[in-house]
Design a protein around this motif. Structure first.
Motif: not given
Length: 281
Positions: A85-90, A179-180, A46-51, A41-43
């Motif tokens: 490392s990638s699996g742990t990071a993302i 995840a993005l 984006i909303e969650a990423s702001k904080s 859910q893109l919106d």
């Protein structure tokens, strides 16, 4: 379970030699990731990423840098260490599946990384709610912590759901934002691991993954269809894990030694304790 079953089947020698499970898994993984894009859910992301954008970005790149340094210090295979490392990071298996073709990882490197991450993922599902209650974390704090420190989305949802409804909402939306970062990390990975004189191989399924997110956002009237695609993709991903498991046997895991697991545990402890300290101060 699927991954372990695949390893068991391979260890028993039950895989027909005329079936290239690695090739089938590689294609199916790409299609699965594209399908998972319809569930983002893109919106909301984006909303969650702001904080939470600060701690998300910091944790991702700090984990990748620390993983690179530890991989070199331990003498672990470079690509295996980078995948862990990638699996742990993302976001666990999805990130490994996306990054593996970008760096041209071998089947056994991908399998070992997946096995390492999924073992820790299973532990986190049960351990995190217990720690959260012991530290008397708020619903919001636990939701952020779960989204940052637990690998796969399924375990994030499971742990946060066990803690409370508010924790579940916070964890799910922030995990989507995290995840993005599969997209830029996959491109950066392709640049870092390209062979001299060769052009950067752009993983086309990442572009289609972005397209799927865009279509789901711009055409919400087909939500039921997107949910069906998303569900089918998750089921296909389970089949992928079985096929990947078929490419690795107990003998190959023994040959890999304890270093992959030590790296995975070290990175997991670093991101868990670091984000916990940040949230509790």
């Amino acid at each position: 379970m699927a991954l372990i079953l695949g390893v068991a089947v391979a260890s028993l020698g039950w895989i027909p030699k005329n079936i290239n499970t690695a090739a089938v898994a590689k294609k199916l993984l790409a299609y699965s990731i594209i399908g998972l894009g319809f569930g983002i859910q893109l919106d909301q992301a984006i909303e969650a990423s702001k904080s939470g954008i600060g701690i998300v970005v910091t944790s991702i790149f700090a984990t990748l840098i620390l993983g690179t340094l530890l991989t070199k210090w331990m003498g672990l295979d470079k690509k295996t260490g980078y995948l862990i490392s990638s699996g742990t990071a993302i976001c666990g298996g999805s990130a490994i599946a996306a990054v593996a073709p970008a760096i041209d990882a071998k089947d056994h490197q991908t399998s070992i990384a997946l096995a390492t991450v999924f073992v820790l993922n299973s532990v986190a599902l049960f351990l995190f709610p217990v720690i959260g209650h012991l530290l008397e974390m708020s619903q919001h704090q636990f939701g952020v912590w779960a989204a940052i420190a637990i690998h796969d989305t399924s375990s994030v949802v499971g742990a946060a759901g066990a803690y409370g409804d508010e924790a579940l909402i916070t964890a799910t939306t922030l995990k989507l934002a995290r995840a993005l970062w599969i997209i830029p990390v996959a491109f950066i990975s392709a640049l870092l691991f390209r062979q001299k004189g060769n052009k950067v191989a752009v993983p086309m399924f990442i572009l289609f993954y972005c397209l799927a997110i865009g279509v789901a956002h711009l055409l919400p009237q087909f939500q039921q269809a997107y949910e069906l695609i998303f569900y089918a993709s998750k089921r296909a991903l389970v089949l992928c894990l079985f096929l990947i498991g078929c490419g690795i046997s107990a003998k190959r895991l023994k040959e890999a030694g304890p270093k992959p697991l030590i790296l995975g545990v070290s990175l997991w402890l670093a991101i868990s304790s670091g984000s916990l300290l940040y949230l509790m101060t």
